[in-house]
Design an enzyme around this catalytic site. Structure first.
Site, PDB file in Angstrom:
ATOM      1  N   HIS A  19       0.880  -1.168   0.000  1.00 51.17           N
ATOM      2  CA  HIS A  19       0.000   0.000   0.000  1.00 51.17           C
ATOM      3  C   HIS A  19       0.918   1.219   0.000  1.00 51.17           C
ATOM      4  CE1 HIS A  19      -3.061  -2.851   1.971  1.00 51.17           C
ATOM      5  NE2 HIS A  19      -3.393  -2.686   0.701  1.00 51.17           N
ATOM      6  N   GLU A  22       1.605   3.547   3.149  1.00 51.35           N
ATOM      7  CA  GLU A  22       1.982   2.967   4.442  1.00 51.35           C
ATOM      8  C   GLU A  22       3.507   3.061   4.505  1.00 51.35           C
ATOM      9  OE1 GLU A  22      -0.088  -0.798   4.929  1.00 51.35           O
ATOM     10  OE2 GLU A  22      -2.016   0.157   4.434  1.00 51.35           O
ATOM     11  N   HIS A 113       3.403  -3.527   6.561  1.00 54.18           N
ATOM     12  CA  HIS A 113       2.211  -2.678   6.524  1.00 54.18           C
ATOM     13  C   HIS A 113       2.122  -1.779   7.738  1.00 54.18           C
ATOM     14  CE1 HIS A 113      -0.102  -4.400   3.118  1.00 54.18           C
ATOM     15  NE2 HIS A 113       0.658  -5.453   3.356  1.00 54.18           N
ATOM     16  N   GLU A 175       2.343  -6.008  10.482  1.00 57.96           N
ATOM     17  CA  GLU A 175       1.504  -4.809  10.528  1.00 57.96           C
ATOM     18  C   GLU A 175       1.842  -4.032  11.788  1.00 57.96           C
ATOM     19  OE1 GLU A 175      -1.791  -4.763   8.393  1.00 57.96           O
ATOM     20  OE2 GLU A 175      -1.499  -2.637   8.796  1.00 57.96           O
TER      21      GLU A 175
END
Lengths: 312, 359
Positions: A19, A22, A113, A175
């Protein structure tokens, strides 16, 4: 549990910018690419900027969410020049790091992420019995003093697994939150750098024959998503996550606990019958996916001792 | 606007009140007038200034489409208006969704940052088919709420914004001498206790002022943070809603004849911006805001204090002699504007007591 011998983790992929906004992963990949391999690394690592166009524009995606493009169906669909950019890119990444499900795929894929939710560090995978991933999680939990580390499991079969990390033989998304999108916070970058380094350390130790003792890991298995209250006609959101729930990822939510606070001051409560663990609470990218938070069950999973196969 | 002959008004203060009316036409005379009459500060505090009534205010949200508190405040106010009509508030209020296309796509802007489109140059240049969407929209808003600088302009614009920086509630406006705006700031500082309330002054002549709130006779932005863009937090929404309600409350009390006592208002004046360290070829960032500076908006930055921590672990320090106050530290939208943070100087503004002018 009996000790398990497993193949060495010889080929690793570290991916960032799946992404494009990010940013901790974007900058970590840039740093890693600057330091070229000098051939002395004990593990072969390929570092990849997954979605360069989205990174360039500092957006999550250009046409479609890249991290939903790795199902078998999407990976095997015919592509043309008019296909969405991310679909073309997912097939490129599958050729580079996979093919998914084959013997040529990288041994471990770590996809970086960030989230606006207060999740700390999570390893997110599709398996609750992948001993490599679970042992890496245990190692990070032991070694990372100031960051909570948790193991999140989505119970989805490999064919339907839609994210980049499903391309490797073992894989997880790393993440880290909270961080606003399009922002890089120094402590978040450092935590991600530390997490990746600890993962590499574990892999090197594992590959050189270290026995890692078994034990227990708390696994959070995703059960369901909850959407925001919306206006029935316009579909516009009419309430925000309640202040009592905001930032309280992985704190047990009981039936009757406040969930949302409407613009006019009304409290809406959790109507489920089972107490569950909320996570991804108020993730910015999930408003368009109709997700205010996800709910998980927690259970203790026993993991065996593991050792790499090459040394007996 | 007439110069009121109150027994409290000294010659010096009378000049200040005259200069205040000059401000509505634009110009630098006001700044010179304030400097020349600084000796009237004490007399200002004791004096009572009569100011024209505020007939109508506008509350604007979604000037940046991904700064969501303002979008939801405007949405809620529209819902209240549908329910109760003009009785929704004790004074006439117009609500505006400034950039509807950007709101729909949840982006800061479509083609150009709309909150940079309200300077005289942009507002007076002709519109063509190839004009950016936001320039078209700025012209529309100037017709609706302005025209900027004219007597037809709406009395007050309150423009709602969010920031990823830890700025609490910050009230931003152009000049140091708008007593109405400064009194509203003082009122909010007194009434809002759960969040730090600060005043930021940009010190730009009105014709150069480029943001939406410069269209009205009095105007300020309400900036609340920290909140990620594209996210609405209940606690941040509540703070913003309360600030808007208190602004309406002040105007209502002012219009009803209440005297608001003067005094000192602490404010920060913008001095300059500092960019991130960047790679000379690619222009990508090579460092992030240092953990010891992150989230410490409005602290005092002294020589030797850490500013940035590079991705390879080096610390970059503040080298200037003059201690200054940083703010907008790590605002997401400013990466592309080459701003890591702004620096400002703290100052004390003295404002007189005010009361609405009776016809």
């Amino acid at each position: 549990m009996k000790a398990v011998a497993m193949p060495t983790v010889s080929r690793v992929a570290v991916c960032g910018g799946t992404h494009g906004n990010e940013l901790a992963g974007v900058y970590l990949v840039r740093e890693r690419l600057k330091r070229r391999a000098d051939g002395t690394e004990p593990v072969s690592v390929v570092t990849v900027m997954s979605n360069p166009r989205a990174v360039q524009l500092c957006v999550r995606y250009v046409e479609t969410d890249l991290n939903r493009c790795f199902t078998r169906a999407t990976l095997s669909a015919p592509v043309s020049e008019t296909s969405p950019y991310e679909m073309i890119r997912s097939q490129e990444l599958n050729a580079l790091l996979g093919p998914k499900g084959s013997a040529q795929a990288v041994d471990l894929l770590c996809d970086l992420h960030n989230t606006t939710a207060n999740t700390g560090l999570c390893l997110i995978t599709y398996s609750d019995c992948d001993w490599i991933c679970l042992h890496i999680c245990k190692h990070l939990q032991r070694e990372m003093a100031s960051t909570p580390v948790r193991y999140v499991h989505f119970d989805i079969p490999l064919n339907e697994a839609y994210s980049l990390d499903s391309v490797g033989k073992h894989g997880f998304a790393m993440e880290i939150g909270p961080q606003p999108h399009s922002v890089v916070r120094s402590v978040i970058f450092s935590a991600m750098q530390e997490g990746v380094q600890l993962m590499m350390d574990w892999i090197c130790l594992f590959n050189s024959g270290t026995l890692f003792e078994g034990g227990w890991v708390d696994v959070y298995t995703m059960v369901k998503n909850i959407d925001y209250p919306r206006d029935s006609e316009t579909h516009v959101i009419t309430a925000a996550v309640h202040p009592n729930l905001q930032d309280r990822d992985f704190c047990l939510l009981h039936p009757g606990d406040p969930m949302f606070l409407s613009s006019s001051g009304e409290t809406l409560r959790y109507k489920g019958k089972e107490a569950l663990y909320p996570f991804f609470i108020n993730e910015g990218a999930y408003y368009e996916k109709g997700i205010a938070l996800s709910l998980a069950r927690k259970r203790r999973v026993e993991i065996p001792s593991v050792r790499s196969e090459t040394l007996r | 606007m007439s110069c009121h002959t109150s027994p409290y008004v000294s010659k010096g203060l009378l000049c200040l009140v005259q200069f205040h009316s000059v401000r509505l036409l634009g110009g630098k005379q006001l700044e010179e007038g304030v400097k020349q009459h600084y000796f009237c500060i004490e007399k200002i505090k004791m004096a009572l200034v009569f100011l024209p009534a505020l007939a109508r205010m506008a509350v604007c949200g979604g000037t940046h489409g991904n700064e969501l508190s303002g979008v939801y405040v405007v949405q809620e106010m529209e819902r209240q208006w549908k329910e109760k009509g003009e009785c929704a508030w004790p004074i006439p209020v117009t609500t505006v969704l400034s950039n509807p296309r950007a709101v729909k796509e949840c982006r800061r802007y479509i083609e150009k940052d709309m909150n940079r489109c309200f300077n005289r140059a942009t507002l007076s240049s002709p519109i063509t088919d190839s004009s950016p969407y936001e320039v078209l929209r700025a012209h529309e808003l100037n017709n609706l709420l302005g025209p900027k600088g004219s007597t037809d302009a709406i009395d007050l614009i309150c423009d709602l914004h969010n920031t990823t920086a830890n700025m609490g509630l910050t009230l931003i406006h152009y000049t140091t001498s708008d007593w109405v705006t400064l009194h509203i700031c003082k009122y909010l500082q007194t009434k809002l206790t759960k969040v730090p309330v600060r005043v930021l002054v940009l010190d730009v002549p009105i014709s150069d002022a480029y943001s939406l709130e410069s269209v009205s006779k009095h105007g300020f932005s309400i900036e609340v943070g920290p909140q990620p863009h594209g996210v609405v937090r209940a606690d941040i929404y509540t703070i913003m809603k309360e600030a808007v309600d208190l602004t309406i409350d002040w105007i209502h009390k002012f219009s009803s004849g209440m005297v608001f006592e003067g005094g000192d208002v602490e404010a920060f004046r913008f001095i300059k911006s500092v960019d991130y360290p960047r790679d000379p070829e690619t222009r990508t960032l090579t460092a992030a805001i240092h953990p010891q500076l992150q989230d410490r908006d409005f602290c005092l930055l002294k020589r030797g204090d850490p500013l940035f921590l590079s991705f390879s672990g080096e610390t970059v320090k503040y080298e200037e002699e003059e201690p200054l106050h940083p703010f907008f530290i790590n605002e997401a939208a400013y990466y592309e504007k080459e701003i890591a943070f702004h620096l400002g100087k703290k100052m004390m503004l003295t404002i007189p007591s005010v009361q609405v002018q009776k016809d």
